[in-house]
Design a protein around this motif. Structure first.
Motif, short mmCIF file in Angstrom:
data_model
loop_
_atom_site.label_atom_id
_atom_site.label_comp_id
_atom_site.label_asym_id
_atom_site.label_seq_id
_atom_site.Cartn_x
_atom_site.Cartn_y
_atom_site.Cartn_z
N CYS A 119 -8.83 5.49 5.91
CA CYS A 119 -8.05 6.22 4.67
C CYS A 119 -8.99 7.48 4.08
CB CYS A 119 -7.42 5.23 3.74
SG CYS A 119 -6.26 4.16 4.27
N GLU A 120 -10.10 7.11 3.87
CA GLU A 120 -10.82 8.34 2.99
C GLU A 120 -11.25 9.28 4.07
OE1 GLU A 120 -11.38 8.59 0.24
OE2 GLU A 120 -11.10 6.48 -0.44
N TRP A 129 -10.09 -0.65 -4.05
CA TRP A 129 -10.03 -1.48 -2.84
C TRP A 129 -10.77 -2.72 -3.09
CZ3 TRP A 129 -14.08 -2.49 0.51
CH2 TRP A 129 -15.17 -1.96 0.18
N GLY A 137 0.84 -1.23 -0.14
CA GLY A 137 -0.17 0.01 0.00
C GLY A 137 0.76 1.22 -0.05
N VAL A 187 -10.14 -4.83 5.77
CA VAL A 187 -10.16 -4.15 4.64
C VAL A 187 -10.95 -2.84 4.46
CG1 VAL A 187 -9.96 -4.15 2.17
CG2 VAL A 187 -8.87 -6.03 3.21
N GLY A 188 -12.29 -3.28 4.70
CA GLY A 188 -13.22 -2.09 4.57
C GLY A 188 -13.08 -1.15 5.73
N PHE A 208 -4.77 2.23 -3.40
CA PHE A 208 -5.81 1.17 -2.70
C PHE A 208 -7.17 1.48 -2.48
CE2 PHE A 208 -7.45 0.42 1.69
CZ PHE A 208 -7.85 -0.98 1.44
N ARG A 209 -7.12 3.02 -2.19
CA ARG A 209 -8.53 3.53 -2.22
C ARG A 209 -9.25 3.34 -3.36
NH1 ARG A 209 -5.73 8.94 -0.02
NH2 ARG A 209 -7.70 9.68 -0.90
N ASN A 210 -8.77 3.55 -4.56
CA ASN A 210 -9.37 3.60 -5.96
C ASN A 210 -9.74 2.37 -6.15
OD1 ASN A 210 -9.29 6.39 -6.01
ND2 ASN A 210 -7.44 6.29 -7.19
N LYS A 270 -10.13 0.94 4.37
CA LYS A 270 -10.60 2.05 3.29
C LYS A 270 -11.45 3.09 3.87
CE LYS A 270 -12.80 3.39 -0.41
NZ LYS A 270 -12.25 4.42 -1.24
#
Length: 746
Positions: A372-373, A393, A195, A365-366, A389-391, A369
């Motif tokens: 991070c956002e 995921w 990442g 993972v969720g 990763f954010r785009n 995500k």
């Protein structure tokens, strides 16, 4: 990076603290046994319960016994004590001299009264001190009851055997937690490095962690064989059963028992009846004379299973019960019993553990995500941190779930096949069919997709690494199948899956044929070792050496298993010594591999440029990867790479599964134009060339200067390594090793 370093230091410190738990703690000295096994046909004395404990500090023996005697005569006890197959002490005991009630003379009837007896201090000194401290001591006491009067005078009327334990064992909770946490941290570290953009370091850490996890599973599988194993081997292999999902969680066991009963099955109750019934854990392969050697069938018409020679009686839900009331467990059932799991629950235990891990991984993972956002919006982190990763995921999540499926492939396959022989309930058999098809179809379909993508890359670019590593969606979703191998050995995942299936078949279906299991595993491990040593398919020398060492130890373990079957008719002491050697060899190998993984992962996190610690792969994979930080120390070439690919920062690739199979020229994203190339400038170019490239790009940054899509079967020669020339380049001038590797020379 500072916070990351401090957190890694804390985790590594925790891992090393867990290693301290591996050492056995000081405990009260004792010798005990929990079963009394018959070792003679038509034995006149049998015990369904026998618990004996000798504590030197109290100088007394406490006995709890439930037995049946048909002997009516005066008797003497001929006692033989042995350790690791070597008999070092024997004596004759007259029960009348010891005034043992019920034994002088012996009378027929039931014997259910617990009793205690004092031991002469002189006799207690005969026991060596190491007998109380050496872990999983392989000692036993065999007693022949010889009649001295009556019609059977001078003959043995009964034979009893008890396996002795001192309470010290290598089956330790510290080993389980240390190995599980280190392997888990290494896998999580590889995901974090990926990442952060350090793909080269991430792939090395992941390859090492996966190899170590597979080695843990190989040791656990040794414990599943139906071959009699010495106590230290049973205990050591029990330390790694967590890698197969065999973990005892109390409330889950209650749910599994309820589910089995509610779907028409009959749950075993061995664990619940330990207070009244002894359980014999099969340890030795020496034959015990018995008149009851036969085949049994389960009530649901299960396939016949051959049983140990002293197990005459009936089979209850897959558990062998002798005609004098004790149970015998071996192979997979032995592992379940030692883990405190009912033998009819082991299938659901392994399957549910596997899917619990998948659910937790998806949740993490969720959450990551979302975190991070939130952090990006609050400007706690830079806007481009974990951007890829954010785009993408969802694609990353699919890849993680596939990777977990690969890790759980061996246990799910073994336990599903095993359930076909047990038939604990109709619903569980149906679940076994579903999960067996799911993991096999999923992984072999993924392997088929991988091979198609690689073949397309070779056809278009003469290099399988081009599409496999230039397409982020292909790399994130299918990379778990091939990233640990060199690009030209992308296919090696298929032999790995075949190797696992072969082992699973023999482990599940040959539980009653120890010799067949041992010979099959020997041939399978020999083939794996030869393939690893000759092909050397992994990404570099270190990873190859790591995996070849694991294959070599697995092959030696297979040889030891063949010895445990006594097919060579070796003395019992040889079997005992080989068991200790297996434990020492695997313990040393495990410790070395764990330390290698811990140290290499720690160095990666404590290095400013993690990718710089590893040599770039000879297959030029780093030249094809998207936006690699290692291309320049300060990342000044990232923008050039984005421009050359036609990408825009902040947007995903827009590729679907089928698009990976198309030529790169025909791929379109919502925010990019058709492109004939999908690469960045490799770090192998000289500094002068790099500087010139950057300057020229500033003057002519438009991607319209690239040539149009190539026609079918034709490789264009329209761009130099800098990606801005519009005229054809003679072959002699095409000196870039990256271009040659990608197949741009004619």
């Amino acid at each position: 990076m500072a916070s990351l370093t401090s957190s890694m230091r804390a985790l590594l410190l925790l891992s090393f603290c867990l290693f301290a738990l591996v050492l056995p703690s000081a405990a009260e000295k004792k010798l005990e046994t929990n079963s009394l096994n018959s070792c003679q046909a038509n034995s006149g004395f049998t015990a369904s319960l026998f618990n004996l404990r000798y504590i030197p500090s109290q100088n007394s023996i406490d006995v709890n016994i439930s037995a049946v005697s048909t002997i009516e005569a005066r008797v003497k006890f001929d006692v033989a004590i042995s350790a690791y197959g070597y008999q070092f002490y024997s004596l004759i005991i007259d029960p009348c001299e010891l005034e043992l009630a019920g034994f002088c003379p012996m009378v027929s009837g039931n014997l259910d009264d617990p009793f205690s007896m004092k031991i002469d201090p002189a006799t207690a000194k005969l026991v060596p001190g190491i007998a109380y401290t050496f872990p999983d001591i392989d000692a036993k006491v065999r007693v022949y009851i010889n009649a001295t009067s009556g019609p059977m005078a001078g003959q043995s009327v009964a034979c009893l055997e008890a396996n002795v334990s001192n309470g010290q064992t290598v089956d330790l909770i510290g080993v389980k937690w240390a190995s599980a946490i280190v392997a888990g941290l290494a896998l999580a570290s590889s995901a974090l490095l990926s990442g952060l953009g350090h793909s080269n370091a991430a792939s090395h850490v992941a390859a090492t962690a996966l190899a170590l996890t597979s080695y843990f599973q190989s040791q656990a599988i040794v414990g599943l064989v139906g071959i009699p194993l010495p106590p230290v081997v049973q205990s050591w292999t029990q330390d790694f059963q967590w890698s197969l999902g065999i973990v005892n969680v109390g409330f889950l066991q209650n749910i599994f028992t309820w589910y089995q009963r509610s779907t028409g099955g009959t749950a075993a109750r061995i664990i619940d009846t330990l207070a009244s019934v002894s359980v014999q854990v099969q340890k030795r392969s020496e034959p015990l004379a018995s008149s009851g050697v036969s085949l049994f069938k389960r009530a649901e018409a299960i396939m016949p299973r051959s049983l140990p020679s002293h197990a005459s009686g009936f089979v209850k839900r897959g558990n062998v019960k002798t005609d004098y009331g004790t149970y015998i467990v071996y192979g997979i059932q032995r592992v379940a019993f030692r883990a405190g799991i009912e033998t009819t629950n082991i299938f659901l235990t392994g399957i549910v553990s596997f899917y619990v891990v998948m659910v937790f991984a998806a949740i993490l993972v969720g959450l990551f995500k979302g975190t991070c956002e939130l952090a990006a919006k609050a400007r706690w982190i830079k806007g481009d941190t974990f951007l890829e990763f954010r785009n993408g995921w969802i694609t990353v999540l699919k890849g993680i779930l596939f990777r977990i499926t690969l890790i759980g492939y061996a246990p799910v396959t073994i336990l599903s096949l095993w359930e076909f022989t047990q038939r604990d309930s109709a619903a569980e058999v149906l679940l076994a069919v579903f999960f067996l098809l799911y993991v096999n179809i999923g992984l072999f379909w993924a392997s088929y997709k991988l091979i198609r993508i690689a073949h397309r890359s070779v056809a278009l670019h003469r290099n399988p690494a081009y599409i496999l590593f230039s397409d982020p969606q292909t790399l994130n979703k299918w990379g778990f199948l091939y990233i640990q191998f060199r690009a030209s050995a992308y296919y090696f995942i298929v032999p790995v899956l075949g190797y696992t299936v072969l082992k699973a078949f023999f482990i599940a279906f040959a539980q009653n044929a120890g010799n067949v299991q041992a010979i099959a595993l020997l041939l399978i491990e020999a083939g794996a070792l030869i393939a690893a040593a000759v092909l050397r398919p992994w990404m570099d020398k270190k990873i190859n050496s790591f995996n070849i060492a694991i294959c070599a130890v697995n092959f030696i373990n297979a040889i030891f298993l063949l010895i445990f079957t006594k097919v060579f008719d070796q003395p019992a002491i040889v079997t005992g010594v080989v068991g200790v050697v297996l434990w020492i060899l695997n313990a040393a190998t495990t410790l070395i591999l764990l330390l290698v993984l811990i140290i290499s992962t720690a160095i990666v996190f404590f290095t400013d440029n993690p990718d710089g610690r590893y040599k770039f792969m000879a297959d030029d994979r780093t030249s094809f990867m998207k936006s690699q930080s290692q291309l320049a120390p300060n990342g000044e070439l990232d923008a050039l790479g984005v421009t050359a690919r036609g990408d825009k920062i902040g947007y995903g690739s827009g590729l679907d599964d089928n698009e990976s199979l198309r030529p790169p020229s025909f791929r379109q994203t919502p925010h990019s134009r058709p492109q004939s190339m999908n690469r960045v400038v490799p770090s192998s170019l000289k500094t002068a060339s790099t500087t010139s490239t950057v300057q020229n790009d500033r003057a002519r940054p438009s991607v319209d200067q690239f040539s149009a899509a190539p026609s079918s079967g034709e490789i264009p020669r329209t761009a130099s390594s800098s990606g801005h020339s519009t005229h054809s380049i003679p072959r002699a001038q095409n000196a870039s090793p990256w271009q040659r590797g990608a197949g741009y020379e004619q």
